[in-house]
Design a protein around this motif. Sequence first.
Motif, PDB file in Angstrom:
ATOM      1  N   PRO A  83       0.929  -1.328   0.049  1.00 42.07           N
ATOM      2  CA  PRO A  83       0.142   0.099   0.002  1.00 42.07           C
ATOM      3  C   PRO A  83       0.912   1.321  -0.125  1.00 42.07           C
ATOM      4  O   PRO A  83       1.864   1.273   0.390  1.00 42.07           O
ATOM      5  CB  PRO A  83      -0.558  -0.034   1.362  1.00 42.07           C
ATOM      6  N   ASP A  84       0.243   2.403  -0.342  1.00 45.59           N
ATOM      7  CA  ASP A  84       0.719   3.752  -0.332  1.00 45.59           C
ATOM      8  C   ASP A  84       0.165   4.589   0.559  1.00 45.59           C
ATOM      9  O   ASP A  84      -1.039   4.783   0.509  1.00 45.59           O
ATOM     10  CB  ASP A  84       0.913   4.396  -1.872  1.00 45.59           C
ATOM     11  N   PRO A  85       0.795   5.093   1.758  1.00 43.96           N
ATOM     12  CA  PRO A  85       2.154   4.661   2.204  1.00 43.96           C
ATOM     13  C   PRO A  85       2.396   3.158   2.812  1.00 43.96           C
ATOM     14  O   PRO A  85       1.458   2.655   3.194  1.00 43.96           O
ATOM     15  CB  PRO A  85       2.608   5.890   3.204  1.00 43.96           C
ATOM     16  N   PRO A  86       3.522   2.783   2.504  1.00 47.02           N
ATOM     17  CA  PRO A  86       3.897   1.563   2.762  1.00 47.02           C
ATOM     18  C   PRO A  86       4.148   1.338   4.208  1.00 47.02           C
ATOM     19  O   PRO A  86       4.300   2.457   4.856  1.00 47.02           O
ATOM     20  CB  PRO A  86       5.213   1.232   2.304  1.00 47.02           C
ATOM     21  N   PRO A  87       3.864   0.195   4.895  1.00 46.51           N
ATOM     22  CA  PRO A  87       4.216   0.436   6.349  1.00 46.51           C
ATOM     23  C   PRO A  87       5.693   0.334   6.741  1.00 46.51           C
ATOM     24  O   PRO A  87       6.694   0.404   5.780  1.00 46.51           O
ATOM     25  CB  PRO A  87       3.783  -1.434   6.761  1.00 46.51           C
ATOM     26  N   SER A  88       6.119   0.688   7.765  1.00 43.73           N
ATOM     27  CA  SER A  88       7.633   0.776   8.000  1.00 43.73           C
ATOM     28  C   SER A  88       8.203  -0.466   7.931  1.00 43.73           C
ATOM     29  O   SER A  88       7.319  -1.521   8.153  1.00 43.73           O
ATOM     30  CB  SER A  88       7.662   1.410   9.441  1.00 43.73           C
ATOM     31  N   ARG A  89       9.398  -0.608   7.975  1.00 44.76           N
ATOM     32  CA  ARG A  89      10.193  -1.960   7.841  1.00 44.76           C
ATOM     33  C   ARG A  89       9.979  -2.638   9.272  1.00 44.76           C
ATOM     34  O   ARG A  89       9.565  -4.004   9.040  1.00 44.76           O
ATOM     35  CB  ARG A  89      11.488  -1.685   7.830  1.00 44.76           C
ATOM     36  N   GLU A  90      10.100  -2.121  10.197  1.00 38.71           N
ATOM     37  CA  GLU A  90       9.612  -2.501  11.420  1.00 38.71           C
ATOM     38  C   GLU A  90       8.130  -3.365  11.373  1.00 38.71           C
ATOM     39  O   GLU A  90       8.013  -4.525  11.957  1.00 38.71           O
ATOM     40  CB  GLU A  90      10.002  -2.016  12.742  1.00 38.71           C
ATOM     41  N   ALA A  91       7.431  -2.639  11.257  1.00 43.76           N
ATOM     42  CA  ALA A  91       5.850  -2.880  11.229  1.00 43.76           C
ATOM     43  C   ALA A  91       5.855  -3.990  10.178  1.00 43.76           C
ATOM     44  O   ALA A  91       5.002  -4.857  10.512  1.00 43.76           O
ATOM     45  CB  ALA A  91       5.081  -1.810  10.961  1.00 43.76           C
ATOM     46  N   ALA A  92       6.262  -4.122   9.022  1.00 45.76           N
ATOM     47  CA  ALA A  92       6.195  -5.165   7.978  1.00 45.76           C
ATOM     48  C   ALA A  92       6.628  -6.527   8.609  1.00 45.76           C
ATOM     49  O   ALA A  92       6.092  -7.500   8.642  1.00 45.76           O
ATOM     50  CB  ALA A  92       6.757  -4.791   6.759  1.00 45.76           C
ATOM     51  N   ILE A  93       7.842  -6.475   9.035  1.00 44.88           N
ATOM     52  CA  ILE A  93       8.478  -7.581   9.882  1.00 44.88           C
ATOM     53  C   ILE A  93       7.673  -8.065  10.808  1.00 44.88           C
ATOM     54  O   ILE A  93       7.754  -9.180  11.017  1.00 44.88           O
ATOM     55  CB  ILE A  93       9.982  -7.112  10.173  1.00 44.88           C
ATOM     56  N   SER A  94       7.391  -7.161  11.644  1.00 42.38           N
ATOM     57  CA  SER A  94       6.364  -7.709  13.107  1.00 42.38           C
ATOM     58  C   SER A  94       5.047  -8.382  12.353  1.00 42.38           C
ATOM     59  O   SER A  94       4.832  -9.534  12.896  1.00 42.38           O
ATOM     60  CB  SER A  94       6.060  -6.219  13.683  1.00 42.38           C
ATOM     61  N   MET A  95       4.623  -7.864  11.248  1.00 43.49           N
ATOM     62  CA  MET A  95       3.327  -8.521  10.775  1.00 43.49           C
ATOM     63  C   MET A  95       3.656 -10.089  10.280  1.00 43.49           C
ATOM     64  O   MET A  95       2.954 -10.558  10.320  1.00 43.49           O
ATOM     65  CB  MET A  95       2.964  -7.638   9.868  1.00 43.49           C
ATOM     66  N   PHE A  96       5.109 -10.225   9.565  1.00 46.96           N
ATOM     67  CA  PHE A  96       5.383 -11.276   9.246  1.00 46.96           C
ATOM     68  C   PHE A  96       5.800 -12.347  10.338  1.00 46.96           C
ATOM     69  O   PHE A  96       5.101 -13.541  10.181  1.00 46.96           O
ATOM     70  CB  PHE A  96       6.890 -11.055   8.259  1.00 46.96           C
ATOM     71  N   ILE A  97       6.461 -11.930  11.118  1.00 40.53           N
ATOM     72  CA  ILE A  97       6.423 -12.753  12.495  1.00 40.53           C
ATOM     73  C   ILE A  97       5.189 -13.243  12.895  1.00 40.53           C
ATOM     74  O   ILE A  97       5.074 -14.446  13.369  1.00 40.53           O
ATOM     75  CB  ILE A  97       7.272 -11.875  13.353  1.00 40.53           C
ATOM     76  N   GLU A  98       4.385 -12.399  13.377  1.00 35.66           N
ATOM     77  CA  GLU A  98       3.160 -12.842  13.802  1.00 35.66           C
ATOM     78  C   GLU A  98       2.347 -13.787  12.818  1.00 35.66           C
ATOM     79  O   GLU A  98       1.776 -14.842  13.324  1.00 35.66           O
ATOM     80  CB  GLU A  98       2.120 -11.711  14.077  1.00 35.66           C
ATOM     81  N   TRP A  99       2.430 -13.336  11.675  1.00 32.48           N
ATOM     82  CA  TRP A  99       1.666 -14.147  10.656  1.00 32.48           C
ATOM     83  C   TRP A  99       2.371 -15.699  10.874  1.00 32.48           C
ATOM     84  O   TRP A  99       1.550 -16.546  10.549  1.00 32.48           O
ATOM     85  CB  TRP A  99       1.891 -13.420   9.186  1.00 32.48           C
ATOM     86  N   ALA A 100       3.712 -15.872  10.591  1.00 32.66           N
ATOM     87  CA  ALA A 100       4.336 -17.169  10.681  1.00 32.66           C
ATOM     88  C   ALA A 100       3.798 -17.884  11.976  1.00 32.66           C
ATOM     89  O   ALA A 100       3.930 -19.068  11.743  1.00 32.66           O
ATOM     90  CB  ALA A 100       5.891 -16.822  10.318  1.00 32.66           C
ATOM     91  N   LYS A 101       4.002 -17.127  12.967  1.00 33.73           N
ATOM     92  CA  LYS A 101       3.584 -18.052  14.250  1.00 33.73           C
ATOM     93  C   LYS A 101       2.336 -18.443  14.246  1.00 33.73           C
ATOM     94  O   LYS A 101       1.943 -19.594  14.699  1.00 33.73           O
ATOM     95  CB  LYS A 101       3.574 -17.125  15.467  1.00 33.73           C
ATOM     96  N   ALA A 102       1.355 -17.713  13.575  1.00 33.33           N
ATOM     97  CA  ALA A 102       0.071 -18.288  13.368  1.00 33.33           C
ATOM     98  C   ALA A 102      -0.128 -19.309  12.056  1.00 33.33           C
ATOM     99  O   ALA A 102      -1.168 -19.904  11.976  1.00 33.33           O
ATOM    100  CB  ALA A 102      -0.964 -17.033  12.933  1.00 33.33           C
ATOM    101  N   HIS A 103       0.977 -19.726  11.465  1.00 32.88           N
ATOM    102  CA  HIS A 103       0.943 -20.561  10.259  1.00 32.88           C
ATOM    103  C   HIS A 103       2.044 -21.557  10.682  1.00 32.88           C
ATOM    104  O   HIS A 103       2.930 -21.616   9.853  1.00 32.88           O
ATOM    105  CB  HIS A 103       0.984 -19.677   8.986  1.00 32.88           C
ATOM    106  N   PRO A 104       2.029 -22.409  11.701  1.00 27.49           N
ATOM    107  CA  PRO A 104       2.957 -23.100  11.994  1.00 27.49           C
ATOM    108  C   PRO A 104       3.476 -24.277  10.925  1.00 27.49           C
ATOM    109  O   PRO A 104       4.633 -24.821  10.928  1.00 27.49           O
ATOM    110  CB  PRO A 104       2.675 -23.645  13.423  1.00 27.49           C
ATOM    111  N   GLN A 105       2.493 -24.545  10.038  1.00 30.28           N
ATOM    112  CA  GLN A 105       2.637 -25.665   9.006  1.00 30.28           C
ATOM    113  C   GLN A 105       3.812 -24.919   7.926  1.00 30.28           C
ATOM    114  O   GLN A 105       4.103 -26.045   7.435  1.00 30.28           O
ATOM    115  CB  GLN A 105       1.262 -25.800   8.450  1.00 30.28           C
ATOM    116  N   TYR A 106       4.063 -23.868   8.067  1.00 30.21           N
ATOM    117  CA  TYR A 106       5.161 -23.512   7.198  1.00 30.21           C
ATOM    118  C   TYR A 106       6.560 -23.402   7.654  1.00 30.21           C
ATOM    119  O   TYR A 106       7.572 -22.944   7.383  1.00 30.21           O
ATOM    120  CB  TYR A 106       4.679 -22.065   6.548  1.00 30.21           C
ATOM    121  N   MET A 107       6.580 -23.737   8.993  1.00 32.83           N
ATOM    122  CA  MET A 107       7.779 -23.467   9.632  1.00 32.83           C
ATOM    123  C   MET A 107       9.126 -24.282   9.042  1.00 32.83           C
ATOM    124  O   MET A 107      10.186 -23.986   9.483  1.00 32.83           O
ATOM    125  CB  MET A 107       7.676 -23.807  11.193  1.00 32.83           C
ATOM    126  N   ASN A 108       8.759 -25.481   8.470  1.00 34.89           N
ATOM    127  CA  ASN A 108       9.834 -26.225   7.951  1.00 34.89           C
ATOM    128  C   ASN A 108      10.004 -25.917   6.408  1.00 34.89           C
ATOM    129  O   ASN A 108      11.080 -26.582   5.900  1.00 34.89           O
ATOM    130  CB  ASN A 108       9.469 -27.674   8.007  1.00 34.89           C
TER     131      ASN A 108
END
Length: 126
Positions: A83-108
């Motif tokens: 999106p414009d404006p884009p999220p900050s790098r820290e916000a996007a990385i935090s979102m990724f971390i939370e998303w990954a934790k919520a999707h443990p099937q992709y951890m490997n």
Amino acid sequence: MRWKLLLSLGLLLSVLSQPVSAVTEEDFLVKTTEDLIDLCTVSESDELDEEAIHFCHGYLVGAYHYYKASTAGPEAEQMVCIPDPPPSREAAISMFIEWAKAHPQYMNELPVETEFRFLTETWPCK
């Protein structure tokens, strides 16, 4: 006898007070998404915290920059539309971390694959 107890207690305390790293050298090989998440969520008290956080950011930003460069041409097909404006790098990385934790099937899976699952699910192009 008492000195043996004090010596044993002293040794135990010295072992317990040694810095322990939850991040391992193996994590830096980022063979799996779990390795990358370990680096990205390192504790500030970890002896490798700076290296781990810098590696996490570098990996994620580098993969995204490669994607942007590879899809920069006029006929390239975009999969991710930030999106414009884009999220900050820290916000996007935090979102990724939370998303990954919520999707443990992709951890490997490979971390770059998981990153782009997240990106295409979060910011798909219409």
